[in-house]
Write a protein that holds these residues in place. Structure first.
Motif, mmCIF file in Angstrom:
data_model
loop_
_atom_site.group_PDB
_atom_site.id
_atom_site.type_symbol
_atom_site.label_atom_id
_atom_site.label_comp_id
_atom_site.label_asym_id
_atom_site.label_seq_id
_atom_site.Cartn_x
_atom_site.Cartn_y
_atom_site.Cartn_z
ATOM 1 N N HIS A 83 19.404 42.455 25.857
ATOM 2 C CA HIS A 83 18.988 43.322 26.957
ATOM 3 C C HIS A 83 20.145 44.148 27.491
ATOM 4 N N ASP B 163 12.591 43.574 35.569
ATOM 5 C CA ASP B 163 11.798 44.019 34.424
ATOM 6 C C ASP B 163 12.796 44.425 33.343
ATOM 7 N N SER C 101 15.065 45.481 30.022
ATOM 8 C CA SER C 101 14.906 46.516 29.005
ATOM 9 C C SER C 101 15.659 46.123 27.745
ATOM 10 N N GLU D 204 10.996 39.070 27.936
ATOM 11 C CA GLU D 204 11.357 38.265 29.100
ATOM 12 C C GLU D 204 12.641 37.463 28.898
ATOM 13 N N GLN E 78 12.473 35.281 38.594
ATOM 14 C CA GLN E 78 11.605 36.277 39.211
ATOM 15 C C GLN E 78 11.411 36.027 40.702
#
Length: 357
Positions: free
Chosen positions: A41, A91, A93, A113, A156
C-alpha cells in the motif's frame, strides 16, 4: 556468530493521524544507497538493515533508517509511525506495480484491506538442511514473540479486543501460519512446489509461513512479529530470534528431536498470543497449557540462555525485556494513551514521536 537483519514495515500518516498515500513521493526523493522500499500500500514504507553480527550494530542501523524514513515522510508532509495497524479509519490504496495489481485482482478485499505492518527477522544458516531443522524446532516459541511485539489493538477506529489484530488480518492470506514438520530440505522444497502447483499463489514470494527459508538469502526468516513501536523492542526481538535459531541448530547437530506439536496446537497458541499479548495467559510451549505471559516469555529467555551468553547479548536482552514488561508492548501503550486522552489522533501523534525517539 550468526548474522541477523531486520525488515520493518511502517505507517505514513498526516497531521491528523490518518494514513496518507505518499510513499511514492518519499521514495522518488531519496538519495542513492537508501534501503527504503515501497510495500503493498502507498500508505506505508519498508526499511531493511544489512546483515549484522552484533546487536549493537543492528540497533544503530535500525534507528538510522527510522530517522531517514521519518525525515523523508516530513518532507512529503507526513509523519512516520511504527504502528502495525491504523488506529483511525482508512481506505487504503494499492501501490503501483504489476505484482501488486495482480494481488488486488486475485485476492480482492483481502489485498485491499491488508494495510498491516510487520517485522521480519533474518538469521543466517549454513545450509537449507540446517534451516529446515531450525524451522522444525522454533515454532512453539514464535507466539511468545508475537505477544512481545503486539502493536495493533485498533482497526478502523474501533478497539478490536486483540493485542495483535494485524496477525488476524494477515491470516486471511491462503499460505500463512504454522506448518507441519518438514524433516528435510527436500521435503520443504517439495511442499513449496506443491503449493505453487495448485495455482492459488502468484509466486514463491507468497509463501507466508510464520517462519520460512528466505528466497534470496541464506537465512531463516521469522515473520510473526508486529512492527514494534519502540526501536529497542525490535532489537530485543532480533536478539531473541538469533538465539532461537542458534539454540535449534545446536539441538539438531546434537541429535535432538524436532518439536512434535501439531499444527492445530501451534495455531491455537498463535491465536492466543494475538488476542492476549502480554495482558493474559499464553500457551506454554513446554506443556501446551495456559500460563501467565511473563512466565512464558521468561521461559523463552531461559530456553535460549546459552546462545545469548555466547553471543554476548544476555545483558542487553535482560535490560530490554525488563523495560518492555514494565512499560507494556505497543498494544498496551496505545490503549493507555487512548484512556488518558480519549482521542485516537493523540494516540497516533504520540506513537509517531516514539517511533524515532
Amino acid at each position: 556468530m550468526r548474522s541477523v537483519g531486520v525488515e520493518e514495515e511502517l505507517l505514513l500518516v498526516d497531521s491528523k493521524g490518518t494514513p496518507r498515500a505518499v510513499s511514492g513521493v518519499i521514495l522518488a526523493a531519496l538519495p542513492d544507497g537508501s534501503t527504503l522500499e515501497k510495500e503493498l500500500h502507498r500508505e506505508q514504507l519498508e526499511i531493511a538493515t544489512r546483515p549484522r553480527h552484533t546487536i549493537e550494530g543492528l540497533a544503530e542501523e535500525l534507528r538510522r533508517w527510522r530517522g531517514e524514513a521519518s525525515a523523508g515522510a516530513r518532507r512529503a508532509g507526513a509523519e512516520l509511525a511504527a504502528l502495525a495497524t491504523s488506529p483511525l479509519p482508512v481506505d487504503p490504496s494499492i501501490n503501483s506495480g504489476d505484482r501488486y495489481r495482480r494481488l488486488e485482482e486475485e485476492f480482492g478485499l483481502t489485498a485491499l484491506e491488508q494495510l498491516t505492518c510487520g517485522c521480519h527477522v533474518h538469521v543466517s544458516v549454513e545450509s537449507d538442511d540446517e534451516g529446515v531443522a531450525v524451522l522444525d524446532r522454533i515454532q512453539p516459541w514464535l507466539p511468545a514473540l508475537l505477544a512481545l511485539s503486539a502493536n495493533s489493538p485498533f482497526w478502523q477506529g474501533k478497539d478490536t479486543r486483540y493485542s495483535s489484530y494485524r496477525s488476524r488480518v494477515w491470516g486471511r492470506w491462503p499460505s500463512t501460519g504454522a506448518t507441519e514438520r518438514f524433516g528435510t530440505a527436500e521435503n520443504y522444497h517439495r511442499q513449496v512446489q506443491g503449493m505453487l502447483a495448485t495455482g492459488t499463489l502468484l509466486d514463491e514470494g507468497m509463501i507466508y509461513f510464520d517462519a520460512r527459508l528466505s528466497r534470496h538469502y541464506p537465512t531463516v526468516e521469522v515473520r510473526v512479529p508486529d512492527v514494534c513501536l519502540e526501536a529497542d523492542d525490535t532489537v530485543l526481538i532480533a536478539a531473541l530470534v538469533r538465539a532461537l535459531v542458534e539454540t535449534a541448530a545446536r539441538d539438531w547437530k546434537a541429535g535432538g528431536p524436532p518439536d512434535d506439536s501439531g499444527v492445530g496446537l501451534l495455531r491455537l497458541a498463535s491465536w492466543r498470543a494475538g488476542r492476549s499479548g502480554l495482558c493474559g495467559d499464553l500457551v506454554d510451549p513446554r506443556t501446551m497449557t495456559p500460563a501467565p505471559a511473563e512466565t512464558v516469555v521468561r521461559a523463552l529467555v531461559d530456553h535460549v540462555a546459552e546462545a545469548l551468553r555466547d553471543s554476548g547479548d544476555a545483558d542487553l536482552v535482560k535490560e530490554h525485556l525488563d523495560a518492555l514488561l514494565a512499560r507494556g508492548n505497543g498494544a498496551h501503550v496505545q490503549r493507555e494513551l487512548l484512556r488518558r486522552t480519549g482521542d485516537l489522533r493523540a494516540v497516533v501523534e504520540e506513537c509517531a514521536r516514539r517511533t524515532v525517539a
